[in-house]
Design a protein around this motif. Structure first.
Motif, PDB file in Angstrom:
ATOM      1  N   CYS A 132       0.852  -1.182   0.000  1.00  0.00           N
ATOM      2  CA  CYS A 132       0.000   0.000   0.000  1.00  0.00           C
ATOM      3  C   CYS A 132       0.896   1.242   0.000  1.00  0.00           C
ATOM      4  O   CYS A 132       1.853   1.310   0.755  1.00  0.00           O
ATOM      5  CB  CYS A 132      -0.880  -0.013   1.244  1.00  0.00           C
ATOM      6  SG  CYS A 132      -1.825   1.507   1.443  1.00  0.00           S
TER       7      CYS A 132
ATOM      8  N   ASN B 224       0.108   4.070   1.102  1.00  0.00           N
ATOM      9  CA  ASN B 224      -0.143   4.860   2.318  1.00  0.00           C
ATOM     10  C   ASN B 224       0.335   4.157   3.575  1.00  0.00           C
ATOM     11  O   ASN B 224       0.534   4.781   4.606  1.00  0.00           O
ATOM     12  CB  ASN B 224      -1.641   5.138   2.488  1.00  0.00           C
ATOM     13  CG  ASN B 224      -2.272   5.682   1.237  1.00  0.00           C
ATOM     14  OD1 ASN B 224      -1.703   6.542   0.585  1.00  0.00           O
ATOM     15  ND2 ASN B 224      -3.436   5.161   0.888  1.00  0.00           N
ATOM     16  N   CYS B 225       0.431   2.835   3.494  1.00  0.00           N
ATOM     17  CA  CYS B 225       0.754   2.057   4.682  1.00  0.00           C
ATOM     18  C   CYS B 225       1.912   1.130   4.342  1.00  0.00           C
ATOM     19  O   CYS B 225       2.070   0.708   3.201  1.00  0.00           O
ATOM     20  CB  CYS B 225      -0.435   1.205   5.132  1.00  0.00           C
ATOM     21  SG  CYS B 225      -1.967   2.120   5.235  1.00  0.00           S
TER      22      CYS B 225
ATOM     23  N   CYS C 157      -5.758  -2.744   0.786  1.00  0.00           N
ATOM     24  CA  CYS C 157      -5.038  -2.560   2.046  1.00  0.00           C
ATOM     25  C   CYS C 157      -6.038  -2.691   3.192  1.00  0.00           C
ATOM     26  O   CYS C 157      -7.064  -2.017   3.201  1.00  0.00           O
ATOM     27  CB  CYS C 157      -4.388  -1.185   2.083  1.00  0.00           C
ATOM     28  SG  CYS C 157      -3.759  -0.751   3.715  1.00  0.00           S
TER      29      CYS C 157
ATOM     30  N   CYS D 234      -6.150   0.940   5.307  1.00  0.00           N
ATOM     31  CA  CYS D 234      -6.713   2.220   4.850  1.00  0.00           C
ATOM     32  C   CYS D 234      -7.710   2.047   3.715  1.00  0.00           C
ATOM     33  O   CYS D 234      -8.231   3.019   3.201  1.00  0.00           O
ATOM     34  CB  CYS D 234      -5.595   3.169   4.426  1.00  0.00           C
ATOM     35  SG  CYS D 234      -4.829   2.710   2.874  1.00  0.00           S
TER      36      CYS D 234
ATOM     37  N   TYR E 299      -7.205   1.332   0.749  1.00  0.00           N
ATOM     38  CA  TYR E 299      -6.674   1.630  -0.581  1.00  0.00           C
ATOM     39  C   TYR E 299      -6.879   0.393  -1.443  1.00  0.00           C
ATOM     40  O   TYR E 299      -6.648  -0.724  -1.002  1.00  0.00           O
ATOM     41  CB  TYR E 299      -5.177   1.948  -0.458  1.00  0.00           C
ATOM     42  CG  TYR E 299      -4.433   2.000  -1.764  1.00  0.00           C
ATOM     43  CD1 TYR E 299      -4.382   3.174  -2.504  1.00  0.00           C
ATOM     44  CD2 TYR E 299      -3.772   0.868  -2.246  1.00  0.00           C
ATOM     45  CE1 TYR E 299      -3.690   3.219  -3.701  1.00  0.00           C
ATOM     46  CE2 TYR E 299      -3.081   0.911  -3.442  1.00  0.00           C
ATOM     47  CZ  TYR E 299      -3.047   2.085  -4.174  1.00  0.00           C
ATOM     48  OH  TYR E 299      -2.357   2.119  -5.345  1.00  0.00           O
TER      49      TYR E 299
HETATM   50 ZN    ZN Z   1      -3.033   1.365   3.343  1.00  0.00          ZN
END
Ligand code: ZN
Ligand code: ADP
Length: 864
Positions: free
Chosen positions: A537, A539-540, A555, A558, A560
């Motif tokens: 991900c 973001n993560c 994900c 989040c 995603y």
């Molecule tokens: Zn994420």
């Protein structure tokens, strides 16, 4: 001097003093839930004097612009007010030598010195005087004095500002005065029958004929309703989504009306589903009787003893709770029973109701209105027993006679947002406040509680046998490393488990099986064999999981998501590999191997809808399915007499998490799962698939040996200086910029270490005279040295009995776009760590960048 003093101030703003020592004013101490931290003094205007009480919310002007902000009044005080007012310019007053004109900086301590302005905008001097409350928000207090006292304690205990604590313990339905407001409800249109009979000229059908069965059912339910329901309630009554109702509204058959309702209506709703059938108590076996006698003794003698009721699943703990509660209720007192949210099923509630009559239920799936109804029922004493999840520990019981926490080891009893309380700790406080006993029940007590029992703080009660002498099901471990040798390497299920499944299915058509796999989705990682990259991900810092139903990679932190790729997004290699087993994939594998055995998958993907969870369990209970496959949500508290086999597909997945509690979690999971097998007359068994059958936690679980496990694990915790021997406080710092976040984390850690150092000095401890260790062994390592060290060798410091690990990137180093660092601190029990953390929170020189956030978690259970 005059010159000097005027010069000291803004010359345009002279100060005058209006001080009448005999004039007693009523001062309200208030805290803001969303504003500056701390208690602030406000004057109560004459017109509110008789109506205000602590525990009410008020509107108070805040800041230079006197924004009206909601605040909790937490205390009232009568006293003389020394007013320092700022008059209009015309009122310039010559300062005389004799009276010491108060300056901005010598306003007496007790006089609004901590005014909202000083906290927010210290430079604004214009209205530097005690302000007045402008309005009462509540007509009656939301909190009793006792509840306020508890909130103050909670605020200090968990380092959460009082205002935020109050917000956290009062459900929003209480704060929003639900029920006192007008709501939109569904009613039948006046001409509904005429409309239904009207024939459509094109389709040659009446409108009624064109309705879907769901829509018809909704109309029927609405006709039957005692009082007009809201859309959501009607949907629930008709067991459908809101779509058919919206359709009926569009057809003009249902008309919305605004109405003001009392919560009585919801009482009736809740009551409608209650069985009135009372069930007779079982005659207790001697172990149960023993346990009950000890608890009753405490109840009868008003002692707030804490009992640890240790007994396997099915050993009859609940029966003991209920008998004890019955006694408490007979004195006109109330009882709170906490159970993990996940085991708060209708089955559970039903069991309490069948013996105890009207039981209030508090859990997260209630609507606000339902919750308010339950809350009121408890507050006015109409319900004497409360069964609920974590937050039910704050139920407004006036006369508490007993608190029970079932499955007390469950980590869900710890709240993961501020105030980050543990319900067990709050329960101890409330039990003490009301001189009520507290009963903690578990098959696998938390090591904290077990340690307390060893020390004699808790009284240990044991139920060593299952009721009706059902044997504990045997647990077998399968060494998954041997699969490679045997050649049986495809799929998630090993040969042994497959054989057991086959046997169980063939042996008896009513036999049922539970399979536990702690990962949802299909493939748990997507990796390119060519370039080696794993799909992560953005973001993560976690791998994306493939969900086959929607063909996406998602994900779990989040949400995603991207379409599941066919080629590697990095090197464009076409053979990207989907690996690892999630519940969806296991479901498919199972279907291929055992096509005739209906299987029900349960994970958070399948239980999104309200009641989906309960409906699924009911279906399994009825026998609609032979197999229940799911994540840990199915491991707990369920009682299915036909389950003869429990398979734990990836028992060790959790063992490798960087968390010193990992072995405890794995041990608990296996034992809990084992408790699900052989609950009825059939013998059960458990198969555990593992790659490390020699791990002490797995070995102890196979033997079902809680005491052995607890002793070994405690010894290692002691040696390493972990809870329960050491207290712990964790800081988590997160922000969008990695460097900035790390820098702040470092500064925070420094501030913390300095605070610890200073506190020790203040308390008179130094190198030669170290603070006493409550657990002396815990502070030494194997070589007998103090394990405590702070700072590097360049800065010799006294032994502080504190370890600070980090700051370091947290195991989840990035989540939802934020970089995460944590500082884990362990220290001798007592308030040293908390006091140091408090100083960090108040440190003025710790400059937090605007987009960096940090939290402090006292007694954390989460290390990730
Ligand atoms: Zn994420
Ligand atoms: P636990 O809470 O420890 O899992 P329960 O109280 O739920 O155990 O008891 C397990 C089962 O045994 C329940 O179905 C319960 O009704 C039954 N039971 C409990 N105590 C007795 C008893 N003394 N005699 C007969 N059955 C009992």
């Amino acid at each position: 001097m005059t010159e000097k003093q005027t010069g000291f101030f803004d010359p345009d703003l002279p100060v005058w003093e209006n001080y009448d020592p005999n004039a007693e004013a009523l001062v309200a101490k208030v805290v803001f839930s969303d504003g500056p931290d701390g208690e602030f003094d406000y004057k109560v205007p004459e017109r509110l004097r008789d109506r205000i009480a602590p525990g009410m919310r008020v509107l108070a002007p805040l800041g230079a612009r006197n924004r009206s902000v909601v605040a909790y009044c937490v205390a009232l005080e009568k006293r003389a007010i020394k007013e320092v007012d700022v008059p209009p310019r015309a009122h310039k007053r010559p300062a005389s030598k004799s009276d010491a004109t108060p300056t901005l900086f010598d306003i007496p301590e007790d006089n609004n010195v901590k005014s909202a302005e000083t906290a927010t905008e210290p430079s604004t001097r214009k209205s530097f005087r005690i302000k007045e409350i402008s309005k009462l928000v509540d007509q009656t207090p939301l909190l009793s004095d006792k509840a306020l006292e508890m909130a103050r304690w909670l605020s200090k205990r968990y380092l959460c500002p009082l205002g935020q604590t109050l917000d956290g313990i009062l459900p929003s339905c209480v704060r929003d005065a639900i029920g006192a407001r007008a709501t939109s409800v569904c009613t039948l249109a006046n001409d509904v029958d005429a409309r239904l009979k009207r024939v459509d000229s094109e389709k040659k059908q009446t409108l009624y004929d064109q309705l879907t069965p769901k829509q018809r059912y909704c109309l029927d339910e609405l006709r039957r309703a005692a009082e007009p329901p809201t859309t959501a309630e009607l949907a629930r009554m008709a067991k459908c989504s809101t779509a058919p109702i919206v359709a009926l509204k569009n057809l003009g058959l249902i008309v919305m009306k605004r109405t003001r309702r009392t919560s009585r209506f919801y009482d009736e709703l809740a009551n409608a589903s209650k069985s009135t059938k009372r069930v007779e108590p079982h005659e207790l076996n001697p172990d149960q009787q023993n346990a009950l006698d000890s608890i009753l003794d405490a109840i009868r003698n008003g002692r707030n003893d804490v009992f640890l009721l240790h007994g396997a699943t099915g050993s009859g703990k609940t029966e003991v709770y209920i008998d004890a509660i019955e006694e408490v209720v007979s004195y006109g007192k109330q009882a709170i029973v906490l159970v993990p949210e996940i085991s708060l099923t209708p089955q559970t509630v039903q069991r309490f109701r069948a013996r105890l009559g009207d039981v209030a239920v508090l859990h997260s799936r209630l609507t606000e209105l339902e919750r308010k109804a339950e809350w009121d029922k408890i507050a006015n004493g109409r319900a004497q027993v409360v069964v609920g999840a974590r937050s039910a520990i704050f139920a407004p019981c006036k006369r508490l006679g007993l608190i029970v926490i079932d499955e007390e080891h469950e980590t869900s009893f710890k709240q993961d947002v501020a105030p980050r309380y543990h319900a067990r700790v709050v329960a101890r406080y409330r039990a003490e406040q009301d001189k009520a006993p507290l009963v903690l029940g578990s098959a696998t007590p938390s090591l904290e509680s077990w340690r307390n029992a060893q020390l004699g703080g808790y009284k240990l009660l044991s139920l060593p046998r299952r009721v009706r002498d059902l044997p504990q099901p045997p647990v077998y471990a399968v060494d998954m490393r041997e699969r490679v040798a045997s050649g049986f390497t495809r799929g998630a299920l090993c040969e042994r488990l497959c054989r057991d499944i086959e046997l169980a299915l063939d042996d008896d058509p009513t036999n049922q099986i539970i399979l536990l796999l702690n990962r949802r989705g299909y493939s748990t990682h997507i990796q390119c064999p060519s370039c080696g990259e794993t799909l992560k991900c953005p973001n993560c810092d976690v791998a994306l999981t493939h969900h086959i139903t929607q063909q996406i990679a998602i994900c779990h932190y989040c949400d995603y998501q991207i379409p599941a790729p066919r080629e590697c997004p990095y090197c464009k290699f076409a053979g990207i590999k989907y690996g690892g087993f999630g519940t969806q994939r296991l479901e498919q594998e199972f279907g291929a191997r055992f096509p005739n055995a209906p299987i029900l998958r349960m994970d958070s993907d399948t239980t999104q809808a309200k009641d989906a969870h309960e409906r699924a369990l009911e279906a399994f209970q009825r026998g609609d399915y032979r197999v229940l496959l799911g994540t840990q949500m199915i491991a707990k508290g369920l009682d299915f007499p036909n389950v003869v086999l429990v398979g734990i597909v990836n028992a060790d997945a959790a063992l490798y998490l960087p968390d010193f509690r990992a072995p405890e979690r794995v041990f608990n999971l296996i034992l809990q799962a084992a408790g699900r097998a052989g609950r009825g007359d059939k013998e059960g068994k458990v198969v555990v698939q593992t790659y490390c059958p020699d791990h002490p936690a797995i070995m102890a679980a196979i033997q079902g040996d809680y005491v052995g496990f607890a002793e070994a694990e405690l010894a290692s915790r002691r040696a390493l200086g972990y809870p329960p021997f050491f207290a712990s406080v964790r800081f988590v710092i997160r922000g969008p910029d990695e460097d900035e976040t790390r820098e702040f984390a470092n500064a925070l850690a420094e501030t913390f270490k300095r605070a610890v150092y200073e506190i020790n000095l203040e308390r008179g401890y130094d190198q030669k005279n170290p603070p006493p260790a409550v657990e002396p062994e815990a502070s030494r390592d194997a070589a007998g040295r103090n394990v405590v060290s702070l700072g590097g060798p360049r800065r010799p410091r006294p032994p502080l009995l504190v370890r600070a690990l980090g700051p370091a990137p947290a195991p989840f180093a990035k989540l939802r776009g934020a970089y995460r660092f944590h500082l884990q601190t362990m220290g001798a029990p007592g308030d040293l760590l908390r006091e140091a953390a408090r100083r960090v929170m108040e440190a003025r020189d710790l400059k937090r960048p605007r987009d960096v956030q940090w939290i402090v978690d006292v007694d954390p259970l989460d290390a990730l």
